[in-house]
Scaffold this active site. Structure first.
Site, PDB file in Angstrom:
ATOM      1  N   GLU A 255     -28.598   0.424 -81.390  1.00  0.00           N
ATOM      2  CA  GLU A 255     -27.256  -0.081 -81.671  1.00  0.00           C
ATOM      3  C   GLU A 255     -27.080  -0.303 -83.172  1.00  0.00           C
ATOM      4  O   GLU A 255     -28.035  -0.685 -83.856  1.00  0.00           O
ATOM      5  CB  GLU A 255     -27.014  -1.400 -80.919  1.00  0.00           C
ATOM      6  CG  GLU A 255     -27.088  -1.252 -79.411  1.00  0.00           C
ATOM      7  CD  GLU A 255     -26.877  -2.570 -78.670  1.00  0.00           C
ATOM      8  OE1 GLU A 255     -26.641  -3.600 -79.355  1.00  0.00           O
ATOM      9  OE2 GLU A 255     -26.937  -2.579 -77.429  1.00  0.00           O
TER      10      GLU A 255
ATOM     11  N   HIS B 288     -21.863  -3.914 -76.292  1.00  0.00           N
ATOM     12  CA  HIS B 288     -22.722  -5.105 -76.198  1.00  0.00           C
ATOM     13  C   HIS B 288     -21.890  -6.397 -76.258  1.00  0.00           C
ATOM     14  O   HIS B 288     -22.158  -7.298 -77.050  1.00  0.00           O
ATOM     15  CB  HIS B 288     -23.766  -5.101 -77.321  1.00  0.00           C
ATOM     16  CG  HIS B 288     -24.982  -5.926 -76.994  1.00  0.00           C
ATOM     17  ND1 HIS B 288     -26.231  -5.642 -77.482  1.00  0.00           N
ATOM     18  CD2 HIS B 288     -25.148  -7.037 -76.218  1.00  0.00           C
ATOM     19  CE1 HIS B 288     -27.103  -6.525 -77.041  1.00  0.00           C
ATOM     20  NE2 HIS B 288     -26.458  -7.390 -76.264  1.00  0.00           N
TER      21      HIS B 288
END
Length: 630
Positions: A491, A513
Site C-alpha cells: 500500500e 484500507h
C-alpha cells in the site's frame, strides 16, 4: 544546590492566574448590557496594547477603568472568580510557595484589592505584594487609581523594583513585555517569559528563558516541584495524520507535540526520532531496528490502529520501549463495513450501479440474493469476528467460525474444527485474522478451491493473507461470485495513484484500507491510545501494553516512584532491594511483573532520600531503563 539570596518576582495577571482580572471584572459588571461584547473586546485590546508597551500603562489603566463602570461591591465576586482561575501549574506547586515564601514577591500593575486575598493563600503576605490601588467615590464606584503609585506609570515596574532594592539574584517571571523591561533596565538578573496562559511574542523574544509553566521554571532552577520532569520537555511525534483529538489530548496535558500528516521513510525517521520520547503512528510507518537504534530518548510507541507488525516489538522490549495499540476502538466500524459489503455483494448492487452510471437500464433479479438464510463463515473469531457474528445473526444469517484458538461461540454460531469445513459450507467468507507473518497467503489456490462455487470472499484484515493472483483467477473464472478487498499486499505511504489487478472486475468492491476509518473510530482511537501512553508516562502503568509486562499500579500517595526496567535474569530484585537498603529507603509499596525477556520493578518510596540512590540503581547490572516519577 539552590543559590543563597535568590529572589523571585512574579507578575499576577496571566501568570499566577489564567486571566486578566480587569477583563473578568468587565464580564461581571457588563452582564446583561447590550454592548457587553464590544466593550469587553475594547478593554482586552487596550490591555494588550499596554502589556506590549505600545501605549503607556497609565493611558491603558485610565481607559479601562472608564469602560468598567465597576463598584467596590463587585470585588468580592471578582476574588471568588479569580480563585477558580489560578494557573494550573501554579496551583499544583504550592509547596514551592510555602518553602520559599520569604523570597517571593508579586509586582503587578493590577490592584491589591483583588491580588492580596488570592496570593495570601499561597503564603505571600500583603507587604510583599506591590500593585496599584483603586479610588472610590462615596457610593463605592471605582473612579480611578492612586496616581502617586509608580506602578500606575509607564515602566512603573522598573521604579518599583528599584525602590525594593532586593539582594541576591533577582528573577522575574511574567507574561508581558512590561515584565521584561525590569531585566532590560539591569535591575533584574533574569527574565522568564511565562506562556502557560498566553504567548506574547515580544516577551518571549526577549526572555532569558521561555517557561510554558511553573514546572519548567522550577526544573531549570532545581527547585522543589510537583512533578519530576516538566511535560513540556517530553516530545511527542505523531505521524500519518493521526486524529487531531490526540494532539489536543497530549498538548492539553502539557506535552510538546508535533503532527505530520503522512508516513515518512526509514532514513527520514531515523533523523526525526532523535530526542523524541513518544512516537505515534498508524499502519504505514515502519519502526525498524535501525530507527530504534537512533531513538535516544524513546519511551513509548503508540500504534493508532490494531496491527503492530510495522513495529519491531522485540527490539522495543529489549530497549525498554513500551508499545500500545488500539485493539477495540475501530471494531464497530470494521463490522459495519463488512455487513454493508455482504449485502451489496449478495445483491450484486455494484454491477447494476455501474450500468446506470454508463446510461444502461438493466432491471434483473439474476445473481441478486437476500442474506437471510445464507451461511456466513468468519475466519478469526476475535473482537471483530464476534461482533460481526452477532449482527449477521440478527440479519438472519447462519454463522460458522474458525479460529486457531479455542473461542466460545456467541448466539447460535457454530464452531468449525478446520478451515476446510468452514470454506465448504459458507456462502460468504470474511477474513478477520491477525498480522502474524505466518498468515501470508492464508487464502490461496487450495483454499479458494475448497469454497462453494459462486461464494463471496471479503478481506478486511491484512493485505498479505490473500494470494491476489489466485483471487483474480477465481473471480474471472466464475469460481467466486464476488469479493470485497480493503487491504493489499503493498500500500502507498500517502494518497495518490494506486494499481491492483483487481481493478475492473465485476462485482468486486475495492476500498483503500478504510475498514476502521470512520470519524467515530478515529476519535475513539485518539482517546484510547493517548490515555494509555499518558498513564504510562505519568504513573508507570503498562496495562494493555503489547510487548511488555502488564501491571496496574495504585495511585501515588505522597511518594516518589522508581521505575526499573531490566533484563529478566535471576537476582535483579535482590540487587535492587540491596541498594534501597544501603541508602535506608523507606518503601511504601513495591510491584514486579516479568515476561520471558524483561522485568519491570516499581518501588514507591518516601519523598526524603539521598539522591545518590538514583545513580546506584542505574548501575545495577542488566538495567535497561530507569526513571523517577513524582
Amino acid at each position: 544546590m539552590v543559590e543563597v539570596g535568590r529572589k523571585y518576582v512574579f507578575d499576577f495577571d496571566s501568570t499566577l492566574t489564567r486571566v486578566e482580572a480587569l477583563d473578568v471584572l468587565a464580564e461581571m459588571t457588563l452582564q446583561g448590557k447590550s454592548n457587553k461584547d464590544e466593550v469587553i473586546e475594547e478593554i482586552q485590546k487596550i490591555t494588550n496594547l499596554g502589556i506590549d508597551g505600545d501605549i503607556s500603562f497609565t493611558e491603558s489603566l485610565e481607559r479601562r477603568i472608564k469602560l468598567l463602570k465597576a463598584n467596590k461591591s463587585d470585588l468580592d465576586g471578582l476574588v471568588a472568580e479569580l480563585r477558580q482561575k489560578i494557573s494550573k501549574s501554579i496551583e499544583s506547586n504550592k509547596e514551592f510557595f510555602e518553602k520559599f515564601s520569604d523570597d517571593i514577591y508579586v509586582i503587578s500593575c493590577g490592584f491589591k484589592e483583588f491580588i492580596d486575598p488570592i496570593v495570601k493563600e499561597y503564603n505571600i503576605p500583603s507587604d510583599r505584594v506591590y500593585a496599584n490601588t483603586f479610588k472610590f467615590d462615596d457610593a463605592g464606584n471605582i473612579v480611578g487609581f492612586d496616581e502617586e503609585n509608580p506602578l500606575s506609570q509607564h515602566n512603573g515596574k522598573i521604579e518599583c523594583l528599584k525602590q525594593m532594592d532586593l539582594d541576591g539574584e533577582v528573577q522575574v517571571i511574567g507574561d508581558g513585555y512590561s515584565d521584561y523591561v525590569m531585566r532590560e533596565a539591569g535591575i533584574a538578573d533574569k527574565f522568564f517569559a511565562y506562556t502557560e496562559n498566553v504567548h506574547r511574542d515580544k516577551a518571549a523574544k526577549n526572555a532569558d528563558h521561555v517557561t510554558p509553566n511553573l514546572d519548567e521554571f522550577l526544573f531549570v532552577n532545581d527547585l522543589p516541584r510537583n512533578i519530576s520532569y516538566p511535560k513540556n520537555r517530553i516530545k511527542i511525534l505523531l505521524l500519518e495524520n493521526v486524529h487531531p483529538a490526540a494532539f489536543d489530548k497530549f498538548s492539553g496535558d502539557g506535552f510538546s507535540v508535533e503532527l505530520v500528516d503522512k508516513a515518512i521513510p526509514e532514513e527520514e525517521l531515523i533523523e526525526k526520532i532523535k530526542g523524541v520520547h513518544v512516537l505515534g503512528i498508524r499502519s504505514k510507518t515502519q519502526v525498524t531496528k535501525d530507527v530504534l537504534a537512533a531513538a535516544d530518548k524513546l519511551l513509548v510507541v503508540g500504534a493508532f490502529c490494531i496491527g503492530t507488525t510495522q513495529i519491531d516489538l522485540d527490539t522495543c522490549r529489549n530497549k525498554g520501549i513500551v508499545v500500545f495499540n488500539a485493539p477495540y476502538s475501530n471494531t464497530r466500524s470494521v463490522v459495519e463495513l463488512a455487513i454493508g459489503q455482504i449485502i451489496m455483494l449478495m445483491r450484486n448492487v455494484f454491477p447494476r450501479s455501474t450500468e446506470i452510471h454508463n446510461g444502461q437500464w438493466n432491471k434483473t433479479a439474476i445473481n441478486s440474493r437476500e442474506v437471510r438464510g445464507k451461511n456466513l463463515g468468519i475466519v478469526g473469531y476475535g473482537n471483530i469476528g464476534k461482533q460481526l457474528s452477532v449482527l449477521a445473526e440478527a440479519l438472519g444469517m447462519r454463522v460458522y467460525y474458525y479460529d486457531v484458538d479455542d473461542k466460545l461461540a456467541l448466539g447460535n454460531a457454530v464452531k468449525c474444527n478446520t478451515l476446510e469445513d468452514l470454506l465448504n459450507v459458507s456462502d460468504v467468507v470474511t477474513l478477520h485474522i491477525d498480522d502474524n507473518k505466518a498468515n501470508k497467503n492464508f487464502i490461496g489456490a487450495r483454499e479458494i478451491g475448497q469454497m462453494k462455487k459462486g461464494a463471496i470472499l471479503i478481506n478486511l484484515s491484512r493485505g498479505f493473507v490473500v494470494d491476489i493472483q489466485e483471487l483474480v483467477s477465481a473471480l474471472k473464472s466464475g469460481k467466486l461470485g464476488g469479493a470485497a478487498v480493503d487491504v493489499y499486499p503493498e500500500e502507498p505511504r500517502s494518497n495518490g495513484e494506486f494499481i491492483t489487478e483487481l481493478q475492473g472486475l465485476s462485482n468486486v468492491i475495492l476500498t483503500p484500507h478504510v475498514g476502521g476509518s470512520t470519524e467515530e473510530a478515529q476519535r475513539d482511537i485518539a482517546d484510547f491510545v493517548p490515555n494509555k501512553i499518558m498513564d504510562y508516562i505519568n504513573s508507570g502503568n503498562t496495562v494493555d501494553a503489547v510487548n511488555f509486562p502488564n501491571i496496574r499500579l495504585p495511585k501515588q500517595n505522597k511518594s516518589h516512584r522508581f521505575l526499573h526496567i531490566h533484563k529478566n535474569v535471576p537476582g535483579i530484585m535482590a540487587k535492587i532491594n540491596k541498594v534501597l537498603a544501603k541508602y535506608e529507603m523507606n518503601i511504601s509499596g513495591q510491584y514486579l511483573s516479568t515476561d520471558s525477556e524483561v522485568g519491570y520493578v516499581i518501588s514507591d518510596l518516601d519523598k526524603e532520600y539521598n539522591k545518590e540512590v538514583i545513580n546506584a540503581l542505574k548501575k545495577v547490572e542488566n538495567t535497561i531503563k530507569f526513571r523517577v516519577l513524582y
